[in-house]
Design a protein around this motif. Structure first.
Motif, PDB file in Angstrom:
ATOM      1  N   GLU A  67      15.305   3.458 -17.763  1.00 31.03           N
ATOM      2  CA  GLU A  67      16.776   2.663 -17.762  1.00 31.03           C
ATOM      3  C   GLU A  67      18.007   3.600 -16.027  1.00 31.03           C
ATOM      4  OE1 GLU A  67      18.664   2.830 -21.070  1.00 31.03           O
ATOM      5  OE2 GLU A  67      17.508   1.169 -22.029  1.00 31.03           O
ATOM      6  N   GLU A  68      17.887   5.541 -16.295  1.00 24.06           N
ATOM      7  CA  GLU A  68      18.236   5.625 -14.729  1.00 24.06           C
ATOM      8  C   GLU A  68      17.541   6.308 -14.069  1.00 24.06           C
ATOM      9  OE1 GLU A  68      21.312   8.214 -17.042  1.00 24.06           O
ATOM     10  OE2 GLU A  68      19.963   8.503 -18.564  1.00 24.06           O
ATOM     11  N   ALA A  69      16.229   5.723 -13.671  1.00 19.88           N
ATOM     12  CA  ALA A  69      15.325   5.458 -12.802  1.00 19.88           C
ATOM     13  C   ALA A  69      14.654   4.442 -11.679  1.00 19.88           C
ATOM     14  CB  ALA A  69      14.494   6.620 -13.029  1.00 19.88           C
ATOM     15  N   SER A  70      15.135   4.474 -10.022  1.00 16.02           N
ATOM     16  CA  SER A  70      15.203   3.375  -9.585  1.00 16.02           C
ATOM     17  C   SER A  70      14.258   3.384  -8.717  1.00 16.02           C
ATOM     18  CB  SER A  70      16.234   3.051  -8.999  1.00 16.02           C
ATOM     19  OG  SER A  70      15.982   1.962  -8.182  1.00 16.02           O
ATOM     20  N   LEU A  71      13.138   2.617  -7.782  1.00 18.46           N
ATOM     21  CA  LEU A  71      12.117   3.536  -7.168  1.00 18.46           C
ATOM     22  C   LEU A  71      12.075   2.997  -6.319  1.00 18.46           C
ATOM     23  CD1 LEU A  71       9.153   3.958  -6.235  1.00 18.46           C
ATOM     24  CD2 LEU A  71       8.758   1.642  -6.858  1.00 18.46           C
ATOM     25  N   TYR A  72      13.176   3.595  -5.325  1.00 19.37           N
ATOM     26  CA  TYR A  72      13.538   3.150  -3.816  1.00 19.37           C
ATOM     27  C   TYR A  72      12.325   3.076  -2.739  1.00 19.37           C
ATOM     28  CZ  TYR A  72      16.651   3.838   0.686  1.00 19.37           C
ATOM     29  OH  TYR A  72      17.203   4.221   1.972  1.00 19.37           O
ATOM     30  N   ALA A  73      11.588   3.800  -2.555  1.00 20.65           N
ATOM     31  CA  ALA A  73      10.484   4.138  -1.499  1.00 20.65           C
ATOM     32  C   ALA A  73       9.734   3.625  -1.601  1.00 20.65           C
ATOM     33  CB  ALA A  73      11.246   4.345  -0.562  1.00 20.65           C
ATOM     34  N   VAL A  74       8.137   3.675  -0.776  1.00 21.65           N
ATOM     35  CA  VAL A  74       7.056   4.054  -0.922  1.00 21.65           C
ATOM     36  C   VAL A  74       6.579   4.738   0.353  1.00 21.65           C
ATOM     37  CG1 VAL A  74       6.336   3.122  -3.110  1.00 21.65           C
ATOM     38  CG2 VAL A  74       6.152   1.627  -0.441  1.00 21.65           C
ATOM     39  N   CYS A  75       5.547   5.901   0.238  1.00 15.30           N
ATOM     40  CA  CYS A  75       4.959   6.448   1.677  1.00 15.30           C
ATOM     41  C   CYS A  75       3.303   6.197   2.076  1.00 15.30           C
ATOM     42  CB  CYS A  75       5.339   7.459   2.045  1.00 15.30           C
ATOM     43  SG  CYS A  75       5.291   8.116   3.328  1.00 15.30           S
ATOM     44  N   ASP A  76       3.120   6.203   2.632  1.00  9.64           N
ATOM     45  CA  ASP A  76       1.829   6.300   2.937  1.00  9.64           C
ATOM     46  C   ASP A  76       1.247   6.100   3.970  1.00  9.64           C
ATOM     47  OD1 ASP A  76      -0.867   5.790   1.238  1.00  9.64           O
ATOM     48  OD2 ASP A  76      -2.150   5.213   2.959  1.00  9.64           O
ATOM     49  N   THR A  77       0.215   6.600   4.362  1.00 11.28           N
ATOM     50  CA  THR A  77      -0.314   6.169   5.942  1.00 11.28           C
ATOM     51  C   THR A  77      -1.086   5.170   6.683  1.00 11.28           C
ATOM     52  OG1 THR A  77      -2.682   7.383   5.547  1.00 11.28           O
ATOM     53  CG2 THR A  77      -0.326   8.729   6.515  1.00 11.28           C
ATOM     54  N   VAL A  78      -1.518   4.687   5.151  1.00  8.47           N
ATOM     55  CA  VAL A  78      -2.139   2.941   5.446  1.00  8.47           C
ATOM     56  C   VAL A  78      -0.801   1.923   5.407  1.00  8.47           C
ATOM     57  CG1 VAL A  78      -3.995   1.289   4.869  1.00  8.47           C
ATOM     58  CG2 VAL A  78      -3.894   4.961   5.009  1.00  8.47           C
ATOM     59  N   GLN A  79      -0.145   0.852   5.875  1.00 14.29           N
ATOM     60  CA  GLN A  79       0.611   0.248   5.891  1.00 14.29           C
ATOM     61  C   GLN A  79       0.165  -0.607   4.294  1.00 14.29           C
ATOM     62  OE1 GLN A  79       3.201  -0.917   7.067  1.00 14.29           O
ATOM     63  NE2 GLN A  79       4.037  -2.386   6.621  1.00 14.29           N
ATOM     64  N   GLU A  80      -1.613  -0.773   4.677  1.00 10.11           N
ATOM     65  CA  GLU A  80      -1.964  -2.339   3.573  1.00 10.11           C
ATOM     66  C   GLU A  80      -2.349  -1.245   2.238  1.00 10.11           C
ATOM     67  OE1 GLU A  80      -3.515  -1.798   6.081  1.00 10.11           O
ATOM     68  OE2 GLU A  80      -3.562  -2.934   7.405  1.00 10.11           O
ATOM     69  N   LYS A  81      -2.295  -0.338   1.637  1.00 12.09           N
ATOM     70  CA  LYS A  81      -1.454   0.288   0.842  1.00 12.09           C
ATOM     71  C   LYS A  81      -0.458  -0.197   0.150  1.00 12.09           C
ATOM     72  CE  LYS A  81      -5.508   3.760   0.736  1.00 12.09           C
ATOM     73  NZ  LYS A  81      -5.559   4.857   0.746  1.00 12.09           N
ATOM     74  N   MET A  82       0.549  -0.292   0.966  1.00 12.67           N
ATOM     75  CA  MET A  82       1.832  -0.092   0.339  1.00 12.67           C
ATOM     76  C   MET A  82       2.291  -1.342   0.726  1.00 12.67           C
ATOM     77  SD  MET A  82       4.282   2.430   2.878  1.00 12.67           S
ATOM     78  CE  MET A  82       3.695   2.166   4.512  1.00 12.67           C
ATOM     79  N   VAL A  83       1.468  -2.790   0.501  1.00 12.61           N
ATOM     80  CA  VAL A  83       1.696  -4.132   0.259  1.00 12.61           C
ATOM     81  C   VAL A  83       2.171  -4.630  -0.955  1.00 12.61           C
ATOM     82  CG1 VAL A  83       1.240  -6.172   0.487  1.00 12.61           C
ATOM     83  CG2 VAL A  83       0.481  -4.965   2.618  1.00 12.61           C
ATOM     84  N   PRO A  84       1.605  -3.873  -1.889  1.00 18.01           N
ATOM     85  CA  PRO A  84       1.542  -4.677  -3.670  1.00 18.01           C
ATOM     86  C   PRO A  84       2.750  -3.608  -3.693  1.00 18.01           C
ATOM     87  CG  PRO A  84      -0.322  -3.611  -2.960  1.00 18.01           C
ATOM     88  CD  PRO A  84       0.210  -3.299  -1.498  1.00 18.01           C
ATOM     89  N   PHE A  85       3.491  -2.957  -3.609  1.00 14.74           N
ATOM     90  CA  PHE A  85       4.813  -2.554  -4.074  1.00 14.74           C
ATOM     91  C   PHE A  85       5.449  -2.914  -3.224  1.00 14.74           C
ATOM     92  CE2 PHE A  85       1.567   1.001  -4.385  1.00 14.74           C
ATOM     93  CZ  PHE A  85       1.291   1.967  -5.602  1.00 14.74           C
ATOM     94  N   PHE A  86       5.683  -3.049  -2.246  1.00 19.54           N
ATOM     95  CA  PHE A  86       6.808  -4.056  -1.792  1.00 19.54           C
ATOM     96  C   PHE A  86       7.060  -5.934  -2.573  1.00 19.54           C
ATOM     97  CE2 PHE A  86       5.364  -2.321   2.455  1.00 19.54           C
ATOM     98  CZ  PHE A  86       5.651  -1.700   2.944  1.00 19.54           C
ATOM     99  N   GLU A  87       5.317  -6.335  -3.084  1.00 18.16           N
ATOM    100  CA  GLU A  87       5.622  -7.675  -2.845  1.00 18.16           C
ATOM    101  C   GLU A  87       6.735  -7.540  -4.653  1.00 18.16           C
ATOM    102  OE1 GLU A  87       1.639  -8.850  -2.861  1.00 18.16           O
ATOM    103  OE2 GLU A  87       1.874  -8.941  -0.745  1.00 18.16           O
ATOM    104  N   GLU A  88       5.861  -6.742  -4.986  1.00 17.94           N
ATOM    105  CA  GLU A  88       6.459  -6.236  -6.881  1.00 17.94           C
ATOM    106  C   GLU A  88       7.565  -6.117  -6.973  1.00 17.94           C
ATOM    107  OE1 GLU A  88       4.550  -4.799 -10.583  1.00 17.94           O
ATOM    108  OE2 GLU A  88       3.248  -5.175  -9.208  1.00 17.94           O
TER     109      GLU A  88
END
Length: 350
Positions: free
Chosen positions: A24-45
C-alpha cells in the motif's frame, strides 16, 4: 508513499514488481536495464519510466529505493553507486559473490546513511516464523544438531538460458544460487557458524560451478549441522527440508520448498496443539509473499529510521558460509570463519 526502481529486468524482477504493486505504501516508479526489450513488459503492465543508464536513473530525485535484480556479480558496484546517490537499497540474494564486495556494500550504506535489506524472503513463511517463535522461547533446550537439505532439479536448459548462469564470476552454483535461502534459515534459527568441512562436485551440468555439495557445520554455540544441496535431482524438484534437534524438541520442516511441518515433538506441547499448528501452517503454507514482506519492511524501516529485518550483515553471514564451504571443498580441509575484523573477513583454513 515510497518510490521504488528496479535495476535488472530479468525473471526475479517480476516478483519485485508484483510485491511493490501489492504494498500500500510503495510505488514502482521506474525500471532500468541495458536491454530496452526487457523493460517493455514493465512499461505495459505498470506504466513506469525506463532507463538504459543507471547513472541517469540515480539522478531521479523521485526515487527513494533501488531494488537490485541483476546477476549477482554486479550487485556491489550498483549498490555502492546507489548508496552514494542517497538511495535506500533492496538487493537480491546473495548480497554479493565475495566478502570484500559485501563489505563494500555495507560500508557504503553506512557512510551515506541509507537502509540496506537483502532478499531472504523464506524467513517470512508461516512455518519459519512459527519455528522462530519456538526457538526464541527456548522450547528445544540445548541444541544438538540440524540438517539442511535442498534436493532440486535445474536442468541444462535452465543454465543455457543466460550465459552468466553457473559462472563463478556472476552466479555461482547450487550453494550460492539455490541453497543460500536454506542456509540463511539455518543460521537464523541455529546461530552463526564457527567452522565447516565440505565436498563439492560438478557432476551432471555443464557449468563452471558445483551442482552438488555436501557439508558439515559447527555452530558457535557448539551444535553441529549437515548440509546437502544439489540441482541434479531427476526429473524435478524433490524436497527442501530443515530439521532441528534439541534436548527437548524435534522438528522437521519439509515439502518441495520447506513450507510444511512434517514432524514436531516438543516437550510441554501436547499432540492437539502440535496438530493444530501443523494444520494451520498447511492451510496457508506461503502466507503473504516474502518479497512483499521485504518491501513493506523497507518502507517501515525508512519511516521509523530503524534497521530492516533482514540486514546487510544477515546477507553477509549467509555468503560467508557459502564461501567457507567453497574454500573447504577446494582445499579438502576444514575452514574456520573469522570474527569481524577491520582488515579482513575472509575465512581461514585450519
Amino acid at each position: 508513499m515510497m518510490n521504488f526502481a528496479i535495476v535488472g529486468c530479468g525473471h526475479i524482477a517480476k516478483k519485485h514488481a508484483e510485491a511493490i504493486n501489492k504494498s500500500e505504501e510503495a510505488s514502482l516508479y521506474a525500471v532500468c536495464d541495458t536491454v530496452q526489450e526487457k523493460m517493455v513488459p514493465f512499461f505495459e503492465e505498470y506504466g513506469v519510466k525506463g532507463f538504459l543508464s543507471l547513472d541517469e536513473l540515480l539522478e531521479q530525485e523521485e526515487v527513494d529505493v533501488i531494488n537490485i535484480c541483476t546477476p549477482s556479480g554486479f550487485h556491489a558496484d550498483i549498490a555502492v553507486k546507489a548508496a552514494q546517490a542517497g538511495k535506500h537499497i533492496v538487493v537480491e540474494k546473495p548480497i554479493a559473490l565475495t566478502l570484500e564486495d559485501a563489505n563494500r556494500i555495507i560500508s557504503a550504506c553506512k557512510e551515506y546513511g541509507v537502509k540496506l535489506s537483502v532478499v531472504h524472503p523464506n524467513r517470512f513463511r508461516p512455518v519459519i516464523m512459527e519455528t522462530r517463535k519456538l526457538m526464541d522461547e527456548n522450547k528445544f533446550g540445548k541444541l544438538s544438531h540440524a540438517n539442511a537439505t535442498v534436493r532440486w532439479n535445474r536442468n541444462q536448459a535452465y543454465y543455457d538460458q543466460a550465459p552468466w548462469r553457473g559462472t563463478r564470476a556472476l552466479d555461482g552454483g547450487v550453494l550460492m544460487n539455490q541453497a543460500i535461502h536454506n542456509l540463511d534459515l539455518l543460521i537464523w534459527l541455529m546461530g552463526e557458524v564457527d567452522e565447516v568441512f565440505s565436498m563439492g562436485a560438478t557432476r551432471l551440468r555443464d557449468i563452471e560451478s558445483e551442482d552438488v555439495s555436501l557439508g558439515i557445520v559447527r555452530f558457535k554455540n557448539g551444535a553441529l549441522g549437515v548440509i546437502e544441496a544439489a540441482t541434479t535431482i531427476y526429473p524435478r524438484n524433490l524436497e527442501e527440508t530443515l530439521s532441528i534437534f534439541g534436548e527437548s524438541g524435534t522438528l522437521k520442516i519439509g515439502g518441495t520448498t520447506a513450507n510444511l511441518i512434517e514432524h514436531i515433538n516438543v516437550e510441554g506441547i501436547d499432540d492437539q496443539v502440535s496438530n493444530d499448528l501443523i494444520d494451520r501452517v498447511k492451510s496457508d503454507p506461503f502466507g503473504k509473499p516474502g518479497h512483499q514482506w521485504i518491501i513493506e519492511d523497507m518502507v517501515e524501516a525508512i519511516k521509523d529510521n530503524r534497521e530492516p529485518i533482514v540486514t546487510g550483515k544477515d546477507g553477509k553471514n549467509a555468503l560467508a558460509l557459502v564461501i567457507a564451504l567453497y574454500e573447504s571443498a577446494d582445499n579438502n580441509r576444514p575452514v574456520k570463519l573469522l570474527e569481524e575484523s577491520a582488515d579482513t573477513n575472509r575465512p581461514i583454513k585450519l
